[in-house]
Structures are given as structure tokens and as C-alpha cells.
Motif scaffolding. Structure first.
Motif, PDB file in Angstrom:
ATOM      1  N   THR A  15      40.467  34.270  50.274  1.00 20.90           N
ATOM      2  CA  THR A  15      41.089  34.081  48.961  1.00 20.90           C
ATOM      3  C   THR A  15      39.994  34.030  47.913  1.00 20.90           C
ATOM      4  O   THR A  15      39.228  33.062  47.863  1.00 20.90           O
ATOM      5  N   PRO A  16      39.879  35.052  47.070  1.00 18.32           N
ATOM      6  CA  PRO A  16      38.891  34.976  45.979  1.00 18.32           C
ATOM      7  C   PRO A  16      39.367  34.007  44.895  1.00 18.32           C
ATOM      8  O   PRO A  16      40.561  33.938  44.587  1.00 18.32           O
ATOM      9  N   PHE A  17      38.419  33.272  44.335  1.00 14.53           N
ATOM     10  CA  PHE A  17      38.712  32.376  43.215  1.00 14.53           C
ATOM     11  C   PHE A  17      37.844  32.778  42.031  1.00 14.53           C
ATOM     12  O   PHE A  17      36.723  33.270  42.201  1.00 14.53           O
ATOM     13  N   ASP A  18      38.352  32.535  40.829  1.00 13.93           N
ATOM     14  CA  ASP A  18      37.556  32.839  39.645  1.00 13.93           C
ATOM     15  C   ASP A  18      36.635  31.657  39.324  1.00 13.93           C
ATOM     16  O   ASP A  18      36.598  30.653  40.052  1.00 13.93           O
ATOM     17  N   ALA A  19      35.894  31.758  38.231  1.00 13.34           N
ATOM     18  CA  ALA A  19      34.904  30.739  37.890  1.00 13.34           C
ATOM     19  C   ALA A  19      35.538  29.384  37.608  1.00 13.34           C
ATOM     20  O   ALA A  19      34.871  28.349  37.689  1.00 13.34           O
ATOM     21  N   GLN A  20      36.836  29.373  37.314  1.00  8.18           N
ATOM     22  CA  GLN A  20      37.549  28.114  37.074  1.00  8.18           C
ATOM     23  C   GLN A  20      38.234  27.596  38.345  1.00  8.18           C
ATOM     24  O   GLN A  20      38.930  26.577  38.302  1.00  8.18           O
ATOM     25  N   GLY A  21      38.057  28.310  39.452  1.00  8.97           N
ATOM     26  CA  GLY A  21      38.642  27.870  40.714  1.00  8.97           C
ATOM     27  C   GLY A  21      40.078  28.304  40.927  1.00  8.97           C
ATOM     28  O   GLY A  21      40.735  27.854  41.875  1.00  8.97           O
ATOM     29  N   ARG A  22      40.583  29.203  40.101  1.00 13.61           N
ATOM     30  CA  ARG A  22      41.949  29.702  40.252  1.00 13.61           C
ATOM     31  C   ARG A  22      41.954  30.944  41.133  1.00 13.61           C
ATOM     32  O   ARG A  22      40.976  31.708  41.136  1.00 13.61           O
ATOM     33  N   PRO A  23      43.025  31.202  41.908  1.00 13.24           N
ATOM     34  CA  PRO A  23      43.085  32.432  42.696  1.00 13.24           C
ATOM     35  C   PRO A  23      42.898  33.663  41.822  1.00 13.24           C
ATOM     36  O   PRO A  23      43.486  33.772  40.742  1.00 13.24           O
ATOM     37  N   ASP A  24      42.054  34.575  42.291  1.00 15.27           N
ATOM     38  CA  ASP A  24      41.738  35.807  41.562  1.00 15.27           C
ATOM     39  C   ASP A  24      42.524  36.949  42.213  1.00 15.27           C
ATOM     40  O   ASP A  24      42.067  37.559  43.180  1.00 15.27           O
ATOM     41  N   VAL A  25      43.699  37.218  41.669  1.00 14.41           N
ATOM     42  CA  VAL A  25      44.594  38.206  42.274  1.00 14.41           C
ATOM     43  C   VAL A  25      44.007  39.609  42.183  1.00 14.41           C
ATOM     44  O   VAL A  25      44.159  40.428  43.100  1.00 14.41           O
ATOM     45  N   GLY A  26      43.303  39.910  41.101  1.00 13.59           N
ATOM     46  CA  GLY A  26      42.691  41.227  40.968  1.00 13.59           C
ATOM     47  C   GLY A  26      41.684  41.507  42.066  1.00 13.59           C
ATOM     48  O   GLY A  26      41.673  42.596  42.657  1.00 13.59           O
ATOM     49  N   SER A  27      40.836  40.526  42.365  1.00 12.09           N
ATOM     50  CA  SER A  27      39.867  40.697  43.454  1.00 12.09           C
ATOM     51  C   SER A  27      40.564  40.772  44.801  1.00 12.09           C
ATOM     52  O   SER A  27      40.147  41.524  45.693  1.00 12.09           O
ATOM     53  N   ASP A  65      52.796  37.718  48.351  1.00 13.98           N
ATOM     54  CA  ASP A  65      53.512  38.776  47.630  1.00 13.98           C
ATOM     55  C   ASP A  65      52.548  39.831  47.107  1.00 13.98           C
ATOM     56  O   ASP A  65      52.816  41.043  47.200  1.00 13.98           O
ATOM     57  N   ALA A  66      51.421  39.394  46.539  1.00 13.71           N
ATOM     58  CA  ALA A  66      50.442  40.336  45.992  1.00 13.71           C
ATOM     59  C   ALA A  66      49.858  41.221  47.086  1.00 13.71           C
ATOM     60  O   ALA A  66      49.682  42.437  46.896  1.00 13.71           O
ATOM     61  N   VAL A  67      49.564  40.625  48.240  1.00 15.40           N
ATOM     62  CA  VAL A  67      49.016  41.410  49.353  1.00 15.40           C
ATOM     63  C   VAL A  67      50.035  42.443  49.830  1.00 15.40           C
ATOM     64  O   VAL A  67      49.713  43.627  50.007  1.00 15.40           O
ATOM     65  N   LEU A  68      51.270  42.007  50.054  1.00 18.08           N
ATOM     66  CA  LEU A  68      52.298  42.938  50.524  1.00 18.08           C
ATOM     67  C   LEU A  68      52.547  44.048  49.499  1.00 18.08           C
ATOM     68  O   LEU A  68      52.744  45.215  49.871  1.00 18.08           O
TER      69      LEU A  68
END
Length: 305
Positions: A15-27, A65-68
Motif C-alpha cells: 500500500t503506497p502512502f503519500d507524504a501525509q500518510g494517506r493511501p496513494d491510489v495513483g501509485s 475497488d481501485a485494484v479491481l
């Protein structure tokens, strides 16, 4: 055992996270595209390598959902739905099954001490997603229960929805042999995990496939192709070339995976939620050298998404 219908390399997405620790769906979507270009047989998400224990239920639902959506049916997706709460696991299982997951991976919970308790747990999960195939993930303590083969066989026999096992309790190869030789007819295949560190033994014993972390997906797919072709020498040679990176991954886990993926431009940030050791400058230099040694086995930079 009948011939397995899920076979091959099913890497576990981090699970990639952004600099704020939120899931990074784009990555995350970019990682799916990377795995598809590597020629994987399927994708697994989320699992231990995904820092699944650090995700909220709503995050898990939206990220699956994003992965599927990104996979769009091109390969089967095994959705991890594990939790210590059978009701929550059932909720996640029903949602992933309805969204088209090919199978649902459920780790044996460590707080169920007996076969009867494990059977009750898996029966409840199976009722929540009655059309789904379950994959029992036998994770060692303290994350999972690390069930002995005799107990596993009792649980599998009692819950026909369990059609696959991911065996990660050591020695995984010997345990895999027991399950293959004595498993009921509805058990379609046994997969290896543990980062792919025991893959040669597992394949020799008839594993249906492997579910490693993703940083060396190209090499895992090449190794399994050689296995399909009966080229044991190439299987061993590829495994030997991967070992330095796999050794580092065994210690640093998410830190190693995310360092490699960031270095290759596949994720934007190496942040992790799961506590654990981080690579320092000397560790990173080692990893850089090891990656250089296997550069000919990796997709060129201009072929990455």
C-alpha cells in the motif's frame, strides 16, 4: 487433488502512502500496471506485505475497488479479507466477492486456539460469501496461528469453501507436501509465500504458485516460466540471483520493497505505517549494488508505467 485453477505468480501489492500518510491510489494503480507488464498470473491485495493491519475497513474496501478497477479482469485478483473479527472479515469478504475477486485470502487468527474454533471462524466467513473460494493463509505466530498440518487438514475438510492454502509456516515445503498428499478433493492448490525465499523447494513439491512481495516481479515470473518449461537449472539460477535482495527483504520488509519501488519511479513516497526497521544509507547502497547485479533481469526504465 484436482488440477488447480489458480496457478503461478500472484504478487502481493504494497500500500503506497503519500507524504501525509494517506493511501496513494495513483501509485497503487501504477503498481498494478507494472505487475501486468511483468506478466504476472494474478495479483493479491491486501496482505501482510500491504500493511493490511494499518488500514481501516473503509480504506481496505476502497483500495480493493481501485485494484479491481485497474486490473479490469485481465488477471485474477485474490482479495485479502483477514481480521480477528469474523463479522468484519465476513463484511470484507462479501464486498470483495461481489466486486469480482477470484478468491478471498483469510489468515488463520491467532486467538482461535483449537481446530473447532478455527472451523467456526472459517464457516462464518464462508457463509458471508457463499459463492467465493477461500484461501486459508497459514501465517506463523504472532501474526497468525501457525497451524500444524494435522489441524489444517481438519479445518479444510470441515469447510469445503477453503479451496486454496497459502502456507507460510516453516518448514513450508514439508507442510506443503502433507497438504498435497492428504488434502481433500476440494483443495485445489497450495501456494507458497514468505517473500518467495523458499520457492525452489515449494515448486519441487508441487506448489500451485507463489505470492511474494512485488519488488522483483519480473524475476519471479521468469522463474515460474522456467518451472513450467521444466528447466530446473534456470529456476535455480534465477533464484540464486534474487537471493541477496530477498535476504534484505526478510529483515526490512516494507522498507526494502518501498525503497526499490521508489527508486524505480513506481511510487511517489516510501512512507510506511507499519513499525519496523528502515534502511539506512549503507543498507541502501547494498540494495543498489544488488539491483545492479540483476539489472538485466528487470524491465528497462523506459518500459515501466
Amino acid at each position: 487433488m484436482s488440477p488447480p485453477s489458480l496457478v503461478g505468480v500472484f504478487p502481493v501489492l504494497p500500500t503506497p502512502f503519500d507524504a501525509q500518510g494517506r493511501p496513494d491510489v495513483g501509485s497503487l494503480r501504477k503498481l498494478v500496471a507494472y505487475l501486468l507488464r511483468c506478466g504476472v498470473d494474478g495479483i493479491t491485495y491486501p496482505g501482510v506485505a500491504s500493511e493490511v493491519g494499518q488500514l481501516t475497513p473503509d480504506e481496505r474496501l476502497s483500495l480493493v475497488d481501485a485494484v479491481l478497477d485497474e486490473v479490469a479482469g485481465r488477471v485474477p485478483v485474490i482479495a485479502g479479507v483477514s481480521s480477528s473479527d469474523a463479522a468484519l472479515t465476513g463484511r470484507l469478504a462479501a464486498a470483495a466477492s461481489a466486486r469480482g475477486a477470484a478468491a478471498l485470502m483469510v489468515a488463520v487468527p491467532p486467538d482461535r486456539k483449537s481446530a473447532a474454533e478455527q472451523i467456526g471462524y472459517f464457516t462464518q466467513v464462508a457463509k458471508a460469501a457463499p459463492e467465493a473460494s477461500l484461501m486459508l493463509q497459514n501465517v506463523p505466530l504472532p501474526v497468525g496461528a501457525g497451524l500444524d498440518p494435522e489441524v489444517l487438514l481438519e479445518v479444510i475438510a470441515a469447510v469445503p469453501a477453503i479451496r486454496y492454502v497459502k502456507e507460510e509456516t516453516l518448514p513450508s515445503g514439508q507442510r506443503l507436501t502433507v497438504l498435497r498428499d492428504r488434502g481433500p478433493a476440494h483443495l485445489l492448490g497450495v501456494f507458497g509465500g514468505a517473500g518467495g525465499r523458499y520457492i525452489t523447494d515449494e515448486l519441487r513439491r508441487g506448489a500451485a504458485g507463489t505470492m511474494p512481495a512485488i519488488e522483483l516481479a519480473e524475476v519471479h515470473t521468469a522463474l515460474f516460466k522456467a518451472h513450467r518449461e521444466g528447466d530446473a537449472d534456470r529456476v535455480r539460477a534465477l533464484f540464486t540471483r534474487m537471493l541477496p535482495v530477498l535476504n534484505v527483504q526478510a529483515v526490512f520488509r516494507w522498507s526494502l520493497t518501498k525503497y526499490v519501488l521508489k527508486k524505480r519511479g513506481l511510487i511517489a513516497d516510501t512512507r510506511q505505517r507499519m513499525p519496523g526497521p528502515l534502511l539506512d544509507a549503507l543498507d541502501a547502497a547494498d540494495v543498489d549494488a544488488f539491483l545492479g547485479d540483476i539489472g538485466d533481469l528487470l524491465l528497462p526504465q523506459d518500459q515501466l508505467p
